[in-house]
Write a protein that holds these residues in place. Structure first.
Motif, PDB file in Angstrom:
ATOM      1  N   PHE A  79       0.858  -1.168   0.000  1.00  0.00           N
ATOM      2  CA  PHE A  79       0.000   0.000   0.000  1.00  0.00           C
ATOM      3  C   PHE A  79       0.900   1.225   0.000  1.00  0.00           C
ATOM      4  CE2 PHE A  79      -1.932   3.443   2.560  1.00  0.00           C
ATOM      5  CZ  PHE A  79      -2.912   3.817   1.664  1.00  0.00           C
ATOM      6  N   ALA A  80       0.769   2.063  -1.022  1.00  0.00           N
ATOM      7  CA  ALA A  80       1.567   3.283  -1.144  1.00  0.00           C
ATOM      8  C   ALA A  80       0.675   4.478  -0.840  1.00  0.00           C
ATOM      9  CB  ALA A  80       2.160   3.396  -2.544  1.00  0.00           C
ATOM     10  N   GLY A  81       1.006   5.211   0.219  1.00  0.00           N
ATOM     11  CA  GLY A  81       0.221   6.371   0.596  1.00  0.00           C
ATOM     12  C   GLY A  81       0.423   7.530  -0.354  1.00  0.00           C
ATOM     13  N   ILE A  82      -0.315   8.603  -0.145  1.00  0.00           N
ATOM     14  CA  ILE A  82      -0.218   9.784  -0.990  1.00  0.00           C
ATOM     15  C   ILE A  82       1.206  10.356  -0.945  1.00  0.00           C
ATOM     16  CG2 ILE A  82      -1.001  11.296   0.884  1.00  0.00           C
ATOM     17  CD1 ILE A  82      -2.354  13.053  -1.240  1.00  0.00           C
ATOM     18  N   ASN A  83       1.696  10.804  -2.094  1.00  0.00           N
ATOM     19  CA  ASN A  83       3.013  11.436  -2.173  1.00  0.00           C
ATOM     20  C   ASN A  83       2.864  12.940  -2.296  1.00  0.00           C
ATOM     21  OD1 ASN A  83       4.754   9.095  -2.210  1.00  0.00           O
ATOM     22  ND2 ASN A  83       4.014   8.690  -4.273  1.00  0.00           N
ATOM     23  N   ASP A  84       3.750  13.675  -1.647  1.00  0.00           N
ATOM     24  CA  ASP A  84       3.764  15.123  -1.836  1.00  0.00           C
ATOM     25  C   ASP A  84       5.061  15.584  -2.492  1.00  0.00           C
ATOM     26  OD1 ASP A  84       5.666  14.978   0.158  1.00  0.00           O
ATOM     27  OD2 ASP A  84       4.474  16.009   1.674  1.00  0.00           O
ATOM     28  N   ARG A  85       5.779  14.634  -3.096  1.00  0.00           N
ATOM     29  CA  ARG A  85       6.993  14.946  -3.843  1.00  0.00           C
ATOM     30  C   ARG A  85       7.218  13.862  -4.890  1.00  0.00           C
ATOM     31  NH1 ARG A  85       8.921  13.637   1.458  1.00  0.00           N
ATOM     32  NH2 ARG A  85       9.838  11.539   1.570  1.00  0.00           N
ATOM     33  N   SER A  86       7.949  14.191  -5.924  1.00  0.00           N
ATOM     34  CA  SER A  86       8.236  13.213  -6.975  1.00  0.00           C
ATOM     35  C   SER A  86       9.436  12.360  -6.570  1.00  0.00           C
ATOM     36  CB  SER A  86       8.508  13.919  -8.302  1.00  0.00           C
ATOM     37  OG  SER A  86       9.638  14.762  -8.192  1.00  0.00           O
ATOM     38  N   PHE A  87       9.536  11.182  -7.195  1.00  0.00           N
ATOM     39  CA  PHE A  87      10.681  10.309  -6.944  1.00  0.00           C
ATOM     40  C   PHE A  87      10.873   9.399  -8.144  1.00  0.00           C
ATOM     41  CE2 PHE A  87       6.962   8.055  -5.401  1.00  0.00           C
ATOM     42  CZ  PHE A  87       7.159   6.749  -5.814  1.00  0.00           C
ATOM     43  N   LEU A  88      12.015   8.755  -8.215  1.00  0.00           N
ATOM     44  CA  LEU A  88      12.312   7.827  -9.296  1.00  0.00           C
ATOM     45  C   LEU A  88      12.037   6.404  -8.841  1.00  0.00           C
ATOM     46  CD1 LEU A  88      15.659   9.296 -10.712  1.00  0.00           C
ATOM     47  CD2 LEU A  88      13.368   9.474 -11.699  1.00  0.00           C
ATOM     48  N   ALA A  89      11.237   5.698  -9.605  1.00  0.00           N
ATOM     49  CA  ALA A  89      10.909   4.305  -9.306  1.00  0.00           C
ATOM     50  C   ALA A  89      11.813   3.402 -10.123  1.00  0.00           C
ATOM     51  CB  ALA A  89       9.451   4.024  -9.626  1.00  0.00           C
ATOM     52  N   GLU A 210      -5.748  12.069   9.616  1.00  0.00           N
ATOM     53  CA  GLU A 210      -6.288  10.746   9.899  1.00  0.00           C
ATOM     54  C   GLU A 210      -6.888  10.090   8.670  1.00  0.00           C
ATOM     55  OE1 GLU A 210      -9.809   8.606  12.587  1.00  0.00           O
ATOM     56  OE2 GLU A 210      -9.279  10.703  12.915  1.00  0.00           O
ATOM     57  N   HIS A 211      -7.601  10.842   7.851  1.00  0.00           N
ATOM     58  CA  HIS A 211      -8.338  10.279   6.727  1.00  0.00           C
ATOM     59  C   HIS A 211      -7.548  10.260   5.413  1.00  0.00           C
ATOM     60  CE1 HIS A 211     -11.590  11.038   9.562  1.00  0.00           C
ATOM     61  NE2 HIS A 211     -12.347  10.235   8.846  1.00  0.00           N
ATOM     62  N   ILE A 212      -6.546  11.147   5.283  1.00  0.00           N
ATOM     63  CA  ILE A 212      -5.823  11.257   4.009  1.00  0.00           C
ATOM     64  C   ILE A 212      -4.317  11.075   4.184  1.00  0.00           C
ATOM     65  CG2 ILE A 212      -5.408  12.734   2.002  1.00  0.00           C
ATOM     66  CD1 ILE A 212      -8.037  14.177   2.656  1.00  0.00           C
ATOM     67  N   GLY A 213      -3.792  11.590   5.285  1.00  0.00           N
ATOM     68  CA  GLY A 213      -2.361  11.450   5.541  1.00  0.00           C
ATOM     69  C   GLY A 213      -1.584  12.743   5.428  1.00  0.00           C
ATOM     70  N   ILE A 214      -2.224  13.814   4.940  1.00  0.00           N
ATOM     71  CA  ILE A 214      -1.571  15.108   4.815  1.00  0.00           C
ATOM     72  C   ILE A 214      -2.527  16.217   5.245  1.00  0.00           C
ATOM     73  CG2 ILE A 214       0.006  14.404   2.959  1.00  0.00           C
ATOM     74  CD1 ILE A 214      -1.867  15.751   0.972  1.00  0.00           C
ATOM     75  N   ALA A 215      -1.977  17.417   5.434  1.00  0.00           N
ATOM     76  CA  ALA A 215      -2.775  18.563   5.867  1.00  0.00           C
ATOM     77  C   ALA A 215      -3.601  19.114   4.701  1.00  0.00           C
ATOM     78  CB  ALA A 215      -1.851  19.657   6.412  1.00  0.00           C
ATOM     79  N   PRO A 216      -4.690  19.821   4.997  1.00  0.00           N
ATOM     80  CA  PRO A 216      -5.526  20.389   3.926  1.00  0.00           C
ATOM     81  C   PRO A 216      -4.770  21.362   3.029  1.00  0.00           C
ATOM     82  CG  PRO A 216      -6.251  21.133   6.111  1.00  0.00           C
ATOM     83  CD  PRO A 216      -5.291  20.022   6.328  1.00  0.00           C
ATOM     84  N   LYS A 217      -3.861  22.136   3.582  1.00  0.00           N
ATOM     85  CA  LYS A 217      -3.080  23.066   2.764  1.00  0.00           C
ATOM     86  C   LYS A 217      -2.218  22.310   1.758  1.00  0.00           C
ATOM     87  CE  LYS A 217      -1.177  26.948   1.468  1.00  0.00           C
ATOM     88  NZ  LYS A 217      -1.939  27.909   0.616  1.00  0.00           N
ATOM     89  N   LYS A 218      -1.610  21.228   2.193  1.00  0.00           N
ATOM     90  CA  LYS A 218      -0.787  20.423   1.289  1.00  0.00           C
ATOM     91  C   LYS A 218      -1.649  19.802   0.193  1.00  0.00           C
ATOM     92  CE  LYS A 218       2.999  19.357   1.754  1.00  0.00           C
ATOM     93  NZ  LYS A 218       4.257  19.909   1.210  1.00  0.00           N
ATOM     94  N   LEU A 219      -2.814  19.286   0.558  1.00  0.00           N
ATOM     95  CA  LEU A 219      -3.694  18.700  -0.446  1.00  0.00           C
ATOM     96  C   LEU A 219      -4.128  19.757  -1.459  1.00  0.00           C
ATOM     97  CD1 LEU A 219      -5.249  16.242  -1.501  1.00  0.00           C
ATOM     98  CD2 LEU A 219      -7.174  16.944  -0.061  1.00  0.00           C
ATOM     99  N   SER A 220      -4.449  20.945  -0.988  1.00  0.00           N
ATOM    100  CA  SER A 220      -4.846  22.023  -1.891  1.00  0.00           C
ATOM    101  C   SER A 220      -3.737  22.327  -2.890  1.00  0.00           C
ATOM    102  CB  SER A 220      -5.184  23.284  -1.091  1.00  0.00           C
ATOM    103  OG  SER A 220      -6.354  23.112  -0.336  1.00  0.00           O
TER     104      SER A 220
END
Length: 276
Positions: A79-89, A210-220
């Motif tokens: 299970f991969a959670g939401i990312n807030d940065r790019s990365f190389l797979a 709790e529900h998403i894993g990041i703050a509302p500002k980050k999601l926005s």
């Protein structure tokens, strides 16, 4: 969480489709919750040959990913959670078998509905599926290793997820707040978001973690970046000045800096990669 609008985030290579990667849209019932099912239509040789790493950008989604070999063995279940940065797979090809990948790409705010635990602390992380989705893993692990197409596996997952919707967990306040963010394409100030949902900024932030894993500002910010990215690849002549006004950036330098922050490259290079 059921969104009030159609929001379709994109990967760094949104037009990619080959033997190893295809996307299947979910049925109408699951469209508000699942971005797509993805993976290989058929097993691909796992020769051990080196492959160039692929860039993964923040797509405001969370994925459940299974890798299976042709001998019927489940190799990984993540299970991969939401990312807030790019990365190389980097491809991890060492088995010498034919490998099949099957994955469910949830919208990050919908993954919680089907989970058995909080998503707090899952951002930018990868975990065993059984930690939060044991009920789903139990059913999928039994059938996925059997020979079958990507379409057949997607239909199996659909059946399980639709049934789970009857008892899925949700939070109406989070639902409303996320819909507001999507409706304003990530441009709504968090103070205004809290005010119109009659909740303090601190309490809203706690619920989002709790529900998403990041703050509302980050999601926005991520939603705004994804809306910008869609404009970049869908418009034949992308106008950065119009985009600055549309998405509330200070100026073109601010827009380009924020885009590079999430995409790790310039708009020109990102667009070229998308259309290769």
């Amino acid at each position: 969480m059921k969104t009030l609008m159609r929001y379709t985030p994109l990967t760094a290579t949104p037009f990619k489709s080959d033997a190893a990667y295809n996307e299947i849209e979910p049925c109408r019932t699951l469209q508000p919750y699942v971005r797509c099912f993805w993976g290989g239509e058929y097993a691909c040789p796992d020769t051990g040959a080196p492959e160039a790493p692929e860039i993964v950008i923040p797509d405001t989604c969370a994925d459940i990913i299974y890798r299976m070999d042709d001998a019927g063995h489940m190799l990984t279940s993540d299970f991969a959670g939401i990312n807030d940065r790019s990365f190389l797979a980097h491809a991890n090809k060492k088995t010498g078998h034919r490998i099949t990948v099957f994955a469910i790409r949830f919208y990050a705010w919908s993954a919680y509905l089907f989970s058995e635990d909080s998503l707090a602390g899952t951002a930018n992380g990868q975990y065993d599926v059984r930690e939060r989705y044991a009920w789903l893993d139990k059913e999928l692990r039994r059938s996925l290793p059997e020979p079958g197409s990507l379409t057949a596996r997607a239909r199996l997952a659909e059946t399980l997820l639709i049934k789970k919707l009857e008892t899925a967990r949700s939070n109406k306040l989070v639902d409303r707040a996320v819909n507001d963010i999507l409706r304003h394409q990530g441009t709504l100030e968090i103070t205004q978001l809290s005010k119109q949902n009659f909740i303090s900024s601190r309490q809203l932030e706690r619920l989002f973690y709790e529900h998403i894993g990041i703050a509302p500002k980050k999601l926005s910010n991520l939603v705004r970046y994804q809306c910008l990215w869609r404009d970049i690849v869908s418009q034949s002549h992308f106008d950065i000045t119009s985009a600055v006004h549309k998405y509330g950036y200070t100026d073109s330098s601010h827009l380009m800096r924020e885009f590079r922050r999430y995409h790790s490259m310039s708009i020109r290079d990102a667009r070229q990669m998308a259309f290769q």
